[in-house]
Design a protein around this motif. Structure first.
Motif, PDB file in Angstrom:
ATOM      1  N   SER A 193     -16.932 -39.412 -14.995  1.00 16.26           N
ATOM      2  CA  SER A 193     -15.657 -39.437 -14.271  1.00 16.26           C
ATOM      3  C   SER A 193     -14.659 -38.385 -14.770  1.00 16.26           C
ATOM      4  O   SER A 193     -13.561 -38.275 -14.225  1.00 16.26           O
ATOM      5  CB  SER A 193     -15.029 -40.836 -14.368  1.00 16.26           C
ATOM      6  N   ILE A 194     -15.023 -37.599 -15.767  1.00 17.54           N
ATOM      7  CA  ILE A 194     -14.106 -36.593 -16.315  1.00 17.54           C
ATOM      8  C   ILE A 194     -13.872 -35.489 -15.280  1.00 17.54           C
ATOM      9  O   ILE A 194     -14.821 -34.897 -14.763  1.00 17.54           O
ATOM     10  CB  ILE A 194     -14.658 -35.994 -17.634  1.00 17.54           C
ATOM     11  N   ALA A 195     -12.597 -35.221 -14.997  1.00 17.65           N
ATOM     12  CA  ALA A 195     -12.228 -34.195 -14.017  1.00 17.65           C
ATOM     13  C   ALA A 195     -12.289 -32.790 -14.619  1.00 17.65           C
ATOM     14  O   ALA A 195     -12.561 -31.821 -13.912  1.00 17.65           O
ATOM     15  CB  ALA A 195     -10.821 -34.468 -13.474  1.00 17.65           C
TER      16      ALA A 195
ATOM     17  N   LEU B 120     -20.739 -44.853 -22.228  1.00 28.02           N
ATOM     18  CA  LEU B 120     -20.109 -43.561 -22.522  1.00 28.02           C
ATOM     19  C   LEU B 120     -20.502 -42.536 -21.460  1.00 28.02           C
ATOM     20  O   LEU B 120     -19.648 -41.823 -20.926  1.00 28.02           O
ATOM     21  CB  LEU B 120     -20.482 -43.063 -23.923  1.00 28.02           C
ATOM     22  N   PHE B 121     -21.774 -42.451 -21.127  1.00 23.77           N
ATOM     23  CA  PHE B 121     -22.212 -41.488 -20.118  1.00 23.77           C
ATOM     24  C   PHE B 121     -21.579 -41.787 -18.759  1.00 23.77           C
ATOM     25  O   PHE B 121     -21.199 -40.868 -18.029  1.00 23.77           O
ATOM     26  CB  PHE B 121     -23.741 -41.457 -20.023  1.00 23.77           C
ATOM     27  N   GLN B 122     -21.445 -43.062 -18.419  1.00 23.59           N
ATOM     28  CA  GLN B 122     -20.816 -43.430 -17.145  1.00 23.59           C
ATOM     29  C   GLN B 122     -19.358 -42.969 -17.110  1.00 23.59           C
ATOM     30  O   GLN B 122     -18.882 -42.438 -16.107  1.00 23.59           O
ATOM     31  CB  GLN B 122     -20.905 -44.947 -16.925  1.00 23.59           C
TER      32      GLN B 122
ATOM     33  N   ALA C   5      -6.668 -30.979 -16.753  1.00 24.33           N
ATOM     34  CA  ALA C   5      -6.181 -30.078 -17.802  1.00 24.33           C
ATOM     35  C   ALA C   5      -6.679 -30.484 -19.187  1.00 24.33           C
ATOM     36  O   ALA C   5      -6.521 -29.741 -20.145  1.00 24.33           O
ATOM     37  CB  ALA C   5      -4.654 -30.048 -17.799  1.00 24.33           C
ATOM     38  N   VAL C   6      -7.283 -31.674 -19.278  1.00 21.32           N
ATOM     39  CA  VAL C   6      -7.785 -32.165 -20.570  1.00 21.32           C
ATOM     40  C   VAL C   6      -9.246 -31.772 -20.730  1.00 21.32           C
ATOM     41  O   VAL C   6     -10.063 -31.994 -19.846  1.00 21.32           O
ATOM     42  CB  VAL C   6      -7.636 -33.705 -20.674  1.00 21.32           C
ATOM     43  N   ALA C   7      -9.563 -31.159 -21.862  1.00 18.98           N
ATOM     44  CA  ALA C   7     -10.949 -30.838 -22.216  1.00 18.98           C
ATOM     45  C   ALA C   7     -11.372 -31.787 -23.325  1.00 18.98           C
ATOM     46  O   ALA C   7     -10.595 -32.058 -24.243  1.00 18.98           O
ATOM     47  CB  ALA C   7     -11.061 -29.391 -22.680  1.00 18.98           C
ATOM     48  N   PHE C   8     -12.582 -32.291 -23.234  1.00 19.47           N
ATOM     49  CA  PHE C   8     -13.078 -33.263 -24.197  1.00 19.47           C
ATOM     50  C   PHE C   8     -14.198 -32.679 -25.039  1.00 19.47           C
ATOM     51  O   PHE C   8     -15.117 -32.054 -24.509  1.00 19.47           O
ATOM     52  CB  PHE C   8     -13.659 -34.491 -23.471  1.00 19.47           C
TER      53      PHE C   8
ATOM     54  N   ILE D 252     -14.149 -44.402 -26.214  1.00 20.22           N
ATOM     55  CA  ILE D 252     -14.507 -44.484 -24.796  1.00 20.22           C
ATOM     56  C   ILE D 252     -13.270 -44.824 -23.968  1.00 20.22           C
ATOM     57  O   ILE D 252     -13.044 -44.261 -22.896  1.00 20.22           O
ATOM     58  CB  ILE D 252     -15.653 -45.489 -24.562  1.00 20.22           C
ATOM     59  N   GLU D 253     -12.427 -45.718 -24.495  1.00 14.87           N
ATOM     60  CA  GLU D 253     -11.182 -46.052 -23.790  1.00 14.87           C
ATOM     61  C   GLU D 253     -10.258 -44.836 -23.691  1.00 14.87           C
ATOM     62  O   GLU D 253      -9.572 -44.653 -22.684  1.00 14.87           O
ATOM     63  CB  GLU D 253     -10.472 -47.209 -24.481  1.00 14.87           C
ATOM     64  N   MET D 254     -10.257 -43.980 -24.713  1.00 11.53           N
ATOM     65  CA  MET D 254      -9.432 -42.770 -24.666  1.00 11.53           C
ATOM     66  C   MET D 254      -9.947 -41.806 -23.596  1.00 11.53           C
ATOM     67  O   MET D 254      -9.163 -41.198 -22.870  1.00 11.53           O
ATOM     68  CB  MET D 254      -9.400 -42.075 -26.028  1.00 11.53           C
ATOM     69  N   VAL D 255     -11.264 -41.682 -23.499  1.00 14.67           N
ATOM     70  CA  VAL D 255     -11.826 -40.818 -22.458  1.00 14.67           C
ATOM     71  C   VAL D 255     -11.444 -41.369 -21.088  1.00 14.67           C
ATOM     72  O   VAL D 255     -11.018 -40.613 -20.207  1.00 14.67           O
ATOM     73  CB  VAL D 255     -13.358 -40.683 -22.602  1.00 14.67           C
ATOM     74  N   GLU D 256     -11.549 -42.681 -20.912  1.00 11.38           N
ATOM     75  CA  GLU D 256     -11.168 -43.309 -19.638  1.00 11.38           C
ATOM     76  C   GLU D 256      -9.707 -43.011 -19.295  1.00 11.38           C
ATOM     77  O   GLU D 256      -9.379 -42.708 -18.149  1.00 11.38           O
ATOM     78  CB  GLU D 256     -11.374 -44.825 -19.687  1.00 11.38           C
ATOM     79  N   ARG D 257      -8.845 -43.095 -20.297  1.00 14.37           N
ATOM     80  CA  ARG D 257      -7.413 -42.898 -20.071  1.00 14.37           C
ATOM     81  C   ARG D 257      -7.104 -41.498 -19.537  1.00 14.37           C
ATOM     82  O   ARG D 257      -6.253 -41.322 -18.680  1.00 14.37           O
ATOM     83  CB  ARG D 257      -6.632 -43.135 -21.364  1.00 14.37           C
ATOM     84  N   TYR D 258      -7.792 -40.473 -20.059  1.00 16.91           N
ATOM     85  CA  TYR D 258      -7.471 -39.090 -19.703  1.00 16.91           C
ATOM     86  C   TYR D 258      -8.506 -38.436 -18.789  1.00 16.91           C
ATOM     87  O   TYR D 258      -8.376 -37.256 -18.444  1.00 16.91           O
ATOM     88  CB  TYR D 258      -7.313 -38.254 -20.974  1.00 16.91           C
TER      89      TYR D 258
END
Length: 169
Positions: free
Chosen positions: A116-118, A110-112, A83-86, A72-78
């Motif tokens: 925020s993913i761009a 996690l959903f929250q 340009a990042v796809a998760f 979850i911290e990695m998702v927050e970081r990026y």
């Protein structure tokens, strides 16, 4: 990670995934005995396909990073980088304790964070009311896809994304 370390880690992970029952890597996971249709290890070890997958990974290895830590911290970081796809494959809510070493996560958090993913994301989950509700609250689309359990039982897995216009029916 040096090339030798990368190759050794990749090979070790593939071997462990293929010889463990259901590909489960958690401690205590059983080893393939009879395999699918009595084929033993051959039911999970198909050299041509595995070779192709390894070569595909090696071709893009400079674009792959491994981080040991909180996903979850990695998702927050990026999350802010469009340009990042998760691809997010969190522990199942129902069978997580049995399947994973680290199965307890805060699914709501996690959903929250995923909101925020761009860029693009795709999540896979077990099909449960809790997860369907979180997806709906977050404004995400869901789709069911068929999958087989390690006992060869046909089940459904839940795909979650902002939208599925890219997914052919």
């Amino acid at each position: 990670m040096g090339e030798t370390d990368f190759s050794a880690t990749l090979l070790a992970t593939i071997v462990r995934n293929r010889v463990n029952r259901g590909g489960i890597l958690a401690p205590g996971a059983g080893i393939v005995k009879n395999g699918e249709n009595g084929k033993g290890l051959r039911s999970r070890w198909y050299p041509d396909t595995l070779r192709r997958r390894v070569l595909d990974i090696i071709r893009v290895k400079d674009r792959i990073e491994f981080h040991h830590g909180d996903g979850i911290e990695m998702v927050e970081r990026y999350a802010g980088d469009s340009a990042v796809a998760f691809f997010i494959d969190p522990p199942y809510t129902v069978a997580g304790r049995r399947l994973y070493t680290h199965s307890e996560i805060n699914h709501r958090r996690l959903f929250q964070v995923v909101q925020s993913i761009a860029g693009s994301f795709l999540m896979t989950y077990d099909d449960s009311i809790e997860i369907r509700d979180l997806a709906k609250e977050s404004g995400f689309a869901t789709r069911l896809i068929p999958m087989k359990s390690t006992h060869h039982v046909l089940k459904s897995e839940l795909l979650i994304a902002r939208k599925f216009d890219w997914l052919s029916s």
